[in-house]
Design an enzyme around this catalytic site. Sequence first.
Site, PDB file in Angstrom:
ATOM      1  N   ASP A   9      -0.257  -0.693 -14.726  1.00  0.00           N
ATOM      2  CA  ASP A   9       0.000  -0.760 -13.355  1.00  0.00           C
ATOM      3  C   ASP A   9       0.772  -1.379 -13.167  1.00  0.00           C
ATOM      4  OD1 ASP A   9       0.057  -1.179 -10.427  1.00  0.00           O
ATOM      5  OD2 ASP A   9      -2.434  -2.624 -10.162  1.00  0.00           O
ATOM      6  N   ASP A 103       4.365   3.098  -8.166  1.00  0.00           N
ATOM      7  CA  ASP A 103       3.687   1.641  -9.683  1.00  0.00           C
ATOM      8  C   ASP A 103       2.646   2.040 -10.083  1.00  0.00           C
ATOM      9  OD1 ASP A 103       1.766   0.988  -7.422  1.00  0.00           O
ATOM     10  OD2 ASP A 103       1.911  -0.993  -7.262  1.00  0.00           O
ATOM     11  N   GLU A 104       1.870   2.938 -10.358  1.00  0.00           N
ATOM     12  CA  GLU A 104       0.818   2.505 -11.036  1.00  0.00           C
ATOM     13  C   GLU A 104       0.041   4.106 -11.782  1.00  0.00           C
ATOM     14  OE1 GLU A 104      -3.245   2.198  -9.871  1.00  0.00           O
ATOM     15  OE2 GLU A 104      -2.111   2.188  -7.129  1.00  0.00           O
TER      16      GLU A 104
END
Length: 380
Positions: A9, A103-104
Amino acid sequence: MQRWVIHVDMDAFYAAVEQRDHRELAGKPVIVGGLGSRGVVSTASYEAREFGVHSAMPMAEARRRCPQGIFLAGSHARYSEVSARIMTVLSGFSPLIEPLALDEAFLDVSGMEQLYPDIYQLAAEIKQRIRQTVGLVASVGAAENKFLAKLASELKKPDGLVVIAPGKALGVLESMPVSRLWGVGAATNKILRELGITTIGELARFDLALLIQHCGNIAQQLHALANGRDVRLVIAERPPQSVGKELTFAADLTGTDRLKAELLALAEKVGWRLRCSGYSGRTITVKIRYRSFRTITRSCTLSQSTNFDETIYLTACMIFDKCSHTEGIRLLGITVSSLQSGDQLTLFDESDKRRALYSTVDRLKSRFGEAIITKAQLLR
């Protein structure tokens, strides 16, 4: 073989990219999101979070809490580019990568830990490689399943690295609030409180049969998670579940004609995105948020799939007309789900001529941009 899942993350991703690309922003409260009066925060740097700013907060509230903040609209294209580089880094550690957003992502690294002294060192190497490649910081969690890995990545943000070893999950979960579990929203949390359940440990020990009586189908999932069990696999190629678009208006809208014009604009964008991705869908959902922030969603499932603007628009209008609108509307959205790939089919008898027309329109949009051609009603 021991199963190991890692969740990566990126910390305050959009804001971190801006701070990296613009050195003068380092150490300053950066807030990325919609800059209009009805905009919301997408990401806030950790400097901004110290003032109580967080994602999904109305931008007006963020400005009130952090007037000295640096407010940016951001660049989705730039963030996508950086995300692609991060995913490339992750692909060097496992072929099984499930991106959740820009983003993860989850990685199944089962067996890969044998190439390192232990799973902690493997997770640390992922963090270091990301930092070296894109100059950004990631928080990483490792555990035997997806739920625990994601939870681990959240425990020591920012720049965290947490491993939940097999057999240790119950000790980690014991005192956490039940709201940390996937699927526990306000309504379920209220039911659990009425049953005297406030922590995950209390839920783990609660009688499952009684829990099913009060919570219904979700009870078994919650009970399993509370006991640290999650059988979901890391899926490398996940097809989209839906395609949608929503718009928050600068001022509340009233008047059927104006609102239906907005529905038409949304239907155009959703139809275009469906055709670009090679999908069509049967279920059309309209989302309406009123002046009071009361939000409703209503859906209609067609007998056949479609990705044609008119079909999406006419169905959305039918849904809209069935709703009672007693106050101004601040947000409208259209989503198409129950997707299938391949040639589109529609509720109506679409001719080859219409298909050819859409093909021509889509080629123009691809070459000159999405705004190059639109419905005449939207130009009034």
